[in-house]
Each structure stands twice: as C-alpha cells, then as structure tokens.
Design a protein around this motif. Structure first.
Motif, PDB file in Angstrom:
ATOM      1  N   LEU A 115       5.658  -3.249  -5.074  1.00 53.80           N
ATOM      2  CA  LEU A 115       7.368  -3.783  -4.200  1.00 53.80           C
ATOM      3  C   LEU A 115       8.073  -4.082  -5.475  1.00 53.80           C
ATOM      4  CD1 LEU A 115       6.374  -6.049  -1.423  1.00 53.80           C
ATOM      5  CD2 LEU A 115       6.429  -3.821  -1.262  1.00 53.80           C
ATOM      6  N   VAL A 116       7.900  -4.679  -6.473  1.00 60.33           N
ATOM      7  CA  VAL A 116       8.711  -5.055  -7.573  1.00 60.33           C
ATOM      8  C   VAL A 116       9.260  -3.282  -7.885  1.00 60.33           C
ATOM      9  CG1 VAL A 116       9.048  -5.589  -9.867  1.00 60.33           C
ATOM     10  CG2 VAL A 116       8.544  -6.651  -7.648  1.00 60.33           C
ATOM     11  N   LEU A 117       7.806  -2.858  -8.751  1.00 58.29           N
ATOM     12  CA  LEU A 117       7.977  -1.141  -9.549  1.00 58.29           C
ATOM     13  C   LEU A 117       8.916  -0.588  -8.876  1.00 58.29           C
ATOM     14  CD1 LEU A 117       4.217  -0.945 -10.905  1.00 58.29           C
ATOM     15  CD2 LEU A 117       6.592  -2.161 -11.995  1.00 58.29           C
ATOM     16  N   VAL A 118       8.099   0.025  -7.515  1.00 54.55           N
ATOM     17  CA  VAL A 118       8.886   1.271  -6.830  1.00 54.55           C
ATOM     18  C   VAL A 118      10.510   0.948  -6.643  1.00 54.55           C
ATOM     19  CG1 VAL A 118       8.566   0.206  -4.388  1.00 54.55           C
ATOM     20  CG2 VAL A 118       8.429   2.776  -4.823  1.00 54.55           C
ATOM     21  N   ASP A 119      10.748  -0.460  -6.327  1.00 50.33           N
ATOM     22  CA  ASP A 119      11.773  -0.932  -6.012  1.00 50.33           C
ATOM     23  C   ASP A 119      12.925  -0.584  -7.421  1.00 50.33           C
ATOM     24  OD1 ASP A 119      14.444  -2.301  -4.728  1.00 50.33           O
ATOM     25  OD2 ASP A 119      14.161  -3.617  -6.006  1.00 50.33           O
ATOM     26  N   GLN A 120      11.852  -0.874  -8.405  1.00 50.46           N
ATOM     27  CA  GLN A 120      12.481  -0.879  -9.480  1.00 50.46           C
ATOM     28  C   GLN A 120      13.031   0.335  -9.964  1.00 50.46           C
ATOM     29  OE1 GLN A 120      13.898  -3.109 -12.088  1.00 50.46           O
ATOM     30  NE2 GLN A 120      14.000  -4.569 -10.600  1.00 50.46           N
ATOM     31  N   LEU A 121      11.824   0.975  -9.950  1.00 50.76           N
ATOM     32  CA  LEU A 121      12.335   2.932  -9.666  1.00 50.76           C
ATOM     33  C   LEU A 121      13.015   3.573  -8.812  1.00 50.76           C
ATOM     34  CD1 LEU A 121      10.694   5.625 -10.906  1.00 50.76           C
ATOM     35  CD2 LEU A 121       8.904   5.380  -8.709  1.00 50.76           C
ATOM     36  N   MET A 122      12.983   3.094  -7.658  1.00 51.65           N
ATOM     37  CA  MET A 122      14.007   3.959  -6.961  1.00 51.65           C
ATOM     38  C   MET A 122      16.084   3.249  -8.196  1.00 51.65           C
ATOM     39  SD  MET A 122      12.454   3.036  -3.785  1.00 51.65           S
ATOM     40  CE  MET A 122      14.272   3.568  -2.445  1.00 51.65           C
ATOM     41  N   ALA A 123      15.859   2.174  -8.784  1.00 48.39           N
ATOM     42  CA  ALA A 123      16.845   1.645  -9.121  1.00 48.39           C
ATOM     43  C   ALA A 123      17.654   2.790 -10.552  1.00 48.39           C
ATOM     44  CB  ALA A 123      17.182  -0.252  -9.416  1.00 48.39           C
ATOM     45  N   GLN A 124      16.411   3.043 -11.276  1.00 47.96           N
ATOM     46  CA  GLN A 124      16.133   3.398 -12.711  1.00 47.96           C
ATOM     47  C   GLN A 124      16.313   4.723 -12.380  1.00 47.96           C
ATOM     48  OE1 GLN A 124      16.147   2.836 -15.023  1.00 47.96           O
ATOM     49  NE2 GLN A 124      16.374   4.352 -16.955  1.00 47.96           N
ATOM     50  N   TYR A 125      16.418   5.351 -10.669  1.00 46.15           N
ATOM     51  CA  TYR A 125      16.517   6.533 -10.468  1.00 46.15           C
ATOM     52  C   TYR A 125      17.904   6.777 -10.035  1.00 46.15           C
ATOM     53  CZ  TYR A 125      16.421  11.582  -8.933  1.00 46.15           C
ATOM     54  OH  TYR A 125      15.608  13.302  -8.587  1.00 46.15           O
ATOM     55  N   ALA A 126      18.415   5.862 -10.003  1.00 45.62           N
ATOM     56  CA  ALA A 126      20.336   6.014  -9.255  1.00 45.62           C
ATOM     57  C   ALA A 126      20.984   6.188 -10.136  1.00 45.62           C
ATOM     58  CB  ALA A 126      20.079   4.512  -8.617  1.00 45.62           C
ATOM     59  N   ALA A 151       0.678  -1.395  -0.019  1.00 43.25           N
ATOM     60  CA  ALA A 151      -0.009  -0.505  -0.086  1.00 43.25           C
ATOM     61  C   ALA A 151       1.192   1.422  -0.169  1.00 43.25           C
ATOM     62  CB  ALA A 151      -0.743  -0.047   1.093  1.00 43.25           C
ATOM     63  N   LEU A 152       1.837   1.313   0.960  1.00 40.37           N
ATOM     64  CA  LEU A 152       3.138   2.372   0.736  1.00 40.37           C
ATOM     65  C   LEU A 152       3.722   2.314  -1.028  1.00 40.37           C
ATOM     66  CD1 LEU A 152       4.644   4.829   1.809  1.00 40.37           C
ATOM     67  CD2 LEU A 152       6.173   2.724   3.176  1.00 40.37           C
ATOM     68  N   ALA A 153       3.956   0.938  -1.350  1.00 39.59           N
ATOM     69  CA  ALA A 153       4.651   1.579  -2.820  1.00 39.59           C
ATOM     70  C   ALA A 153       3.597   1.719  -3.333  1.00 39.59           C
ATOM     71  CB  ALA A 153       5.544   0.552  -2.534  1.00 39.59           C
ATOM     72  N   LYS A 154       2.257   1.796  -3.488  1.00 42.21           N
ATOM     73  CA  LYS A 154       1.426   1.945  -4.726  1.00 42.21           C
ATOM     74  C   LYS A 154       1.140   3.712  -4.019  1.00 42.21           C
ATOM     75  CE  LYS A 154      -2.140  -0.438  -3.679  1.00 42.21           C
ATOM     76  NZ  LYS A 154      -3.247  -0.717  -3.951  1.00 42.21           N
ATOM     77  N   LYS A 155       1.606   4.334  -2.908  1.00 43.19           N
ATOM     78  CA  LYS A 155       0.739   5.208  -2.705  1.00 43.19           C
ATOM     79  C   LYS A 155       2.298   6.309  -2.988  1.00 43.19           C
ATOM     80  CE  LYS A 155       0.671   8.685   1.189  1.00 43.19           C
ATOM     81  NZ  LYS A 155      -0.249   9.056   0.744  1.00 43.19           N
ATOM     82  N   ILE A 156       3.639   5.676  -3.092  1.00 39.42           N
ATOM     83  CA  ILE A 156       4.490   6.191  -3.771  1.00 39.42           C
ATOM     84  C   ILE A 156       4.705   6.568  -5.101  1.00 39.42           C
ATOM     85  CG2 ILE A 156       7.293   5.998  -3.840  1.00 39.42           C
ATOM     86  CD1 ILE A 156       7.440   4.829  -0.744  1.00 39.42           C
ATOM     87  N   LEU A 157       4.615   5.240  -6.053  1.00 37.36           N
ATOM     88  CA  LEU A 157       3.903   5.265  -7.116  1.00 37.36           C
ATOM     89  C   LEU A 157       2.950   6.281  -7.804  1.00 37.36           C
ATOM     90  CD1 LEU A 157       4.633   1.681  -7.801  1.00 37.36           C
ATOM     91  CD2 LEU A 157       6.149   2.970  -8.476  1.00 37.36           C
ATOM     92  N   LYS A 158       1.853   6.063  -7.010  1.00 38.37           N
ATOM     93  CA  LYS A 158       0.792   7.656  -8.065  1.00 38.37           C
ATOM     94  C   LYS A 158       1.268   8.343  -7.215  1.00 38.37           C
ATOM     95  CE  LYS A 158      -3.140   8.341  -8.552  1.00 38.37           C
ATOM     96  NZ  LYS A 158      -4.015   8.120  -9.845  1.00 38.37           N
ATOM     97  N   GLN A 159       2.210   9.171  -6.445  1.00 36.98           N
ATOM     98  CA  GLN A 159       2.609  10.545  -6.623  1.00 36.98           C
ATOM     99  C   GLN A 159       3.743  10.635  -6.823  1.00 36.98           C
ATOM    100  OE1 GLN A 159       3.132  11.697  -1.599  1.00 36.98           O
ATOM    101  NE2 GLN A 159       4.206  12.732  -2.396  1.00 36.98           N
ATOM    102  N   PHE A 160       4.608   9.743  -7.047  1.00 33.31           N
ATOM    103  CA  PHE A 160       5.796  10.054  -8.067  1.00 33.31           C
ATOM    104  C   PHE A 160       5.118  10.013  -9.394  1.00 33.31           C
ATOM    105  CE2 PHE A 160       9.643   9.655 -10.246  1.00 33.31           C
ATOM    106  CZ  PHE A 160      10.721  10.070  -9.356  1.00 33.31           C
ATOM    107  N   ALA A 161       4.987   9.424 -10.133  1.00 33.58           N
ATOM    108  CA  ALA A 161       4.339   9.119 -11.235  1.00 33.58           C
ATOM    109  C   ALA A 161       3.641   8.887 -12.014  1.00 33.58           C
ATOM    110  CB  ALA A 161       5.580   8.077 -12.046  1.00 33.58           C
ATOM    111  N   GLY A 162       2.084   8.675 -10.845  1.00 31.85           N
ATOM    112  CA  GLY A 162       0.732   8.762 -11.692  1.00 31.85           C
ATOM    113  C   GLY A 162       0.589   7.371 -12.010  1.00 31.85           C
ATOM    114  N   THR A 163       1.429   5.855 -11.376  1.00 34.83           N
ATOM    115  CA  THR A 163       0.891   5.285 -11.253  1.00 34.83           C
ATOM    116  C   THR A 163      -0.397   4.561 -10.561  1.00 34.83           C
ATOM    117  OG1 THR A 163       3.792   4.973 -12.260  1.00 34.83           O
ATOM    118  CG2 THR A 163       2.350   2.776 -11.832  1.00 34.83           C
TER     119      THR A 163
END
Length: 435
Positions: free
Chosen positions: A398-409, A187-199
């Motif tokens: 959880l997969v997507l937020v982890d991959q998002l952080m990896a891509q950003y880094a 649920a936290l990961a979905k919140k981050i994805l929605k807020q950061f990328a509209g996912t």
C-alpha cells in the motif's frame, strides 16, 4: 474569505446629515467617532474521521469489528482497467485467515470476500472498490468478563480512556480481524506493482521467541513464495521452521504466547519513490507497518546493528554494472537513501510482541478501579507472526503503490531526464491485461 465592514457611532454622535438637534447643540456636541468592526462570516467546520484510512493517491479505509456483522474496506484511487476478481484478493486473505493450522487461533472463518463496486466485467473502473468479508464464527459470550475487567497489555483500558465506551466482544477495532481490510487492498496493490514495474514483495518469519534465523541462510535475490509457504510458520528455512514450530507448541499447550519478527523484502522497486524530509520512504513504511496490531519495533537496512560500524564500514560504495546502471556493492542502506528508493532490494524487519490475551491468571483492575484477577477466554494465536506475514506484505504494498502514483504524477508527467532517471514501468507484452 470575504468579510464585511460595519460602522458604529459612539459618544453621542449623530448620523451623517442628521438634523434632529438644533444647530447650537450640534456645534457643542463631540465629533462623531467611527469604529470599523470587521465581521467574519460563519465558517463551515469539517471534522474528518481519524485513524481508519491510509494513503493519498491510492487510499484505503477499513471498517468493521471482530464480532460484528463483518469487516472490509473501501479502496479509492485505484487506476482503471486493471483486471480484478475476488480470487485475486482471496489468496492473501487465505494466508491471513484464522484456523489454518495448530499454531494459529482455532477460530474458524473462511474469510470469503465479495467485491460489490468499482469492478465491471472483471476490470476496475477507477471508482471506489468496496470489499466485504462477513463474520461467521463469532462467540461474543467468550468476552463477558472483559466488560468488567481490563486484559493486561491489551487496548481495552486505553479505548475506555479515549472514547469512554468500547466494543467488548473481541476487542472491536483493536482486533487483528480489522487487518482483512488491509490484506485485500494490499493484494491489489501488489498486482499493480508487479504488472507496472515488475516489483515483488515477499515477507517471511525470521524469528520466533529465541529462535533466530541467521540472515545468511536466506538468499533474498532468489527467495520464492513457495519456499515461504512450504511450512505452517512461514519460515523459508526448513530446519529453523521446525525449531520455530516447536517453540510455539511449547507455549501453546500451556496457554501462553510468544512474539517474533517478520522480515520483508522488495525486489525491483522503482527508483525515486519517497520524498525528502517528512515523507521519507522508510518513514512511510515504518508508519504503515507499525500501525499493524501487536507491533513493537521496526528496522530497515542495517537497523540498530549499523550503530556498531564506522562510516567507512557502513557506507555503500557505488559502481556501474554491465548494463550501465548505477548500483551499490553493499546494501546496508536497505534500498533507501535520503528517504528515496535507489533500486536495490528494500529490506525491513517488524517486531511483534507476544499475544496479549493468554489463558493464564493475571492481576488487573475493573472498570470501577477495583483490583482483581482474571483468566482471559476467547480464541487467540499463541504467536501472531505466521499470520502477520501477509499483513506486512500488504502494508508495504500500500505504501509503495501510493508512492508510485505520487512519483508518476510529480516527476514523470513530462519527459524524464534519461541521463539521470529511469522509466518507472517495465515493458509489458501485448497481452499484459491478461496477467
């Protein structure tokens, strides 16, 4: 690693400069033979606990057992300054909890979560977040016969084979109650994805037993959470929802169970998530979803049906849309090509087997290897897929937020190539922190 060298003399040689022998004997003695022995300092051996953690940058570790004091998780790597409260997690936990309808397990749990670290004054601090949910409706005596005999197709036997000991009550870590520790961080990961990328991540039931929802009856572009949550089986089509509920009721009243399929879509996924070779995005999604209890299959895009097509029929042709973005006219690739997201809708399907624990007499063996019969007791879902919907969403998030952080880094630390790359995040209003 540093090492040391020591020299040892053999064959009766003497130490350099030694005069303990007469000169005549020294002339007759064999020359010194020096052997260098490399000694290694003692290594510090570290053994990491396996199987209870997922993620590299956004890392989640779950703990607890079905009939213990409670279950939960520790979330490490969450970005700071994200608005977060228990209510943000509770919505999805309520969708997962038992006892919510007649087609789920009758176990009564509120699954009320408590955050005890990592959040201050309603904001994440960047430090580990501890989430705990107490167990309040345990019935350990329901599992007394399972301490003697193995439930067919359950994890009882393999836990004994691996560990030589197991938690009998409720199946211990093999129980689906462990997934509380996934749904909360999801649920936290979905919140981050929605807020950061509209996912947006939405899952729904697309099959129960032999009732299969035709794909063309669901508009993935406009599907809403309200459509999914409009009935107890979580099928967005009301007509097929009634058929699915009837199929579950038919086996529920007979003490039997059925399986099904959960379809999950991801809209507005940033382009560029995933990496080539071993860590392809679809490989990470498959691992995450297949780690859920009772899963038996995973497809994305055209899946196995794609094998019936030719290359010309299967290929997704490119075009440029009205905004100058490169798109595909079809989406048989499922939003992922070469292991990397391309910006189209990511879609996948996860198959769940019929619940293993049923109220029917079955043949089995005891821990002493004696053949016997048993009827399993306890409270169990006649079909797991209605409650599996938020679990699948959580693992995908959880997969997507982890991959998002990896891509950003890796790829967005320095200015991007605007001719080929897009920003990962969407423009947020000034009051985005209040979302």
């Amino acid at each position: 690693m540093a090492s040391s060298l020591t020299s040892k003399s053999i064959l009766g040689s003497t130490k350099p400069g030694s005069s303990s022998l007469p000169s005549e004997l020294r002339r007759l003695s064999s020359p010194a033979v020096q052997i260098s022995i490399r000694t290694q300092p003692r290594k510090n051996i570290q053994i990491q606990a396996t199987g209870s953690s997922y993620g590299t940058h956004f890392r989640v570790s779950t703990f607890g057992e079905s009939h213990g004091g409670g279950v939960g998780c520790i979330i490490d790597g969450c970005p700071p300054r994200i608005p977060l409260s228990e209510s943000d997690l509770q919505f999805d936990l309520d969708r997962r909890r038992p006892g919510q309808s007649r087609i789920t397990t009758p176990r009564k749990e509120t699954d009320t979560c408590r955050i005890s670290s990592g959040v201050s004054e309603g904001m994440t601090t960047g430090t580990p977040i501890h989430v705990f949910v107490p167990n309040t409706d345990q019935r350990g005596l329901d599992y007394s016969e399972m301490s003697v005999a193995y439930r067919p197709s359950h994890a009882d036997a393999t836990y004994d084979m691996k560990y030589g000991v197991r938690s009998v009550q409720g199946g211990g870590r093999s129980s689906a109650r462990e997934t509380i520790g996934r749904v909360a961080p999801g649920a936290l990961a979905k919140k981050i994805l929605k807020q950061f990328a509209g996912t947006e991540i939405l899952a729904y039931v697309s099959q129960v037993h032999q009732v299969v929802l035709p794909e063309d009856l669901v508009d993935h572009e406009n599907l809403t959470l309200e459509q999914i949550e409009n009935n107890i089986v979580r099928c967005p089509n009301p007509e097929y929802a009634e058929k699915m509920i009837a199929a579950i009721d038919a086996v529920r009243t007979k003490g039997n169970s059925v399986g099904g399929v959960v379809t999950c879509i991801v809209r507005n996924a940033p382009r560029g998530l995933g990496t080539p070779v071993f860590d392809k995005l679809e490989a990470e999604l498959a691992k995450a979803c297949m780690s859920l209890p009772a899963t038996k299959g995973f497809e994305f895009g055209s899946g196995f049906a794609g094998t019936y097509l030719t290359g010309l029929e299967h290929n997704d042709e490119f075009y440029t849309d009205e905004n100058g973005r490169i798109r595909t006219r079809t989406n048989r690739s499922g939003g992922i090509q070469g292991g990397i997201s391309n910006g189209e809708i990511i879609n996948m399907r996860v198959a769940f087997k019929p619940t293993s624990t049923i109220g029917k007499k079955q043949n089995t063996v005891t821990r002493d290897k004696v053949e016997t019969e048993m009827i399993a007791r306890g409270r169990h879902d006649p079909c797991v897929v209605p409650r599996a919907v938020p679990m699948v969403e959580a693992m995908v998030a959880l997969v997507l937020v982890d991959q998002l952080m990896a891509q950003y880094a890796q790829c967005h630390l320095f200015p991007i190539n605007p001719e080929l790359q897009e920003p990962l995040h969407t423009e947020q209003p000034q009051n985005a922190a209040a979302l």
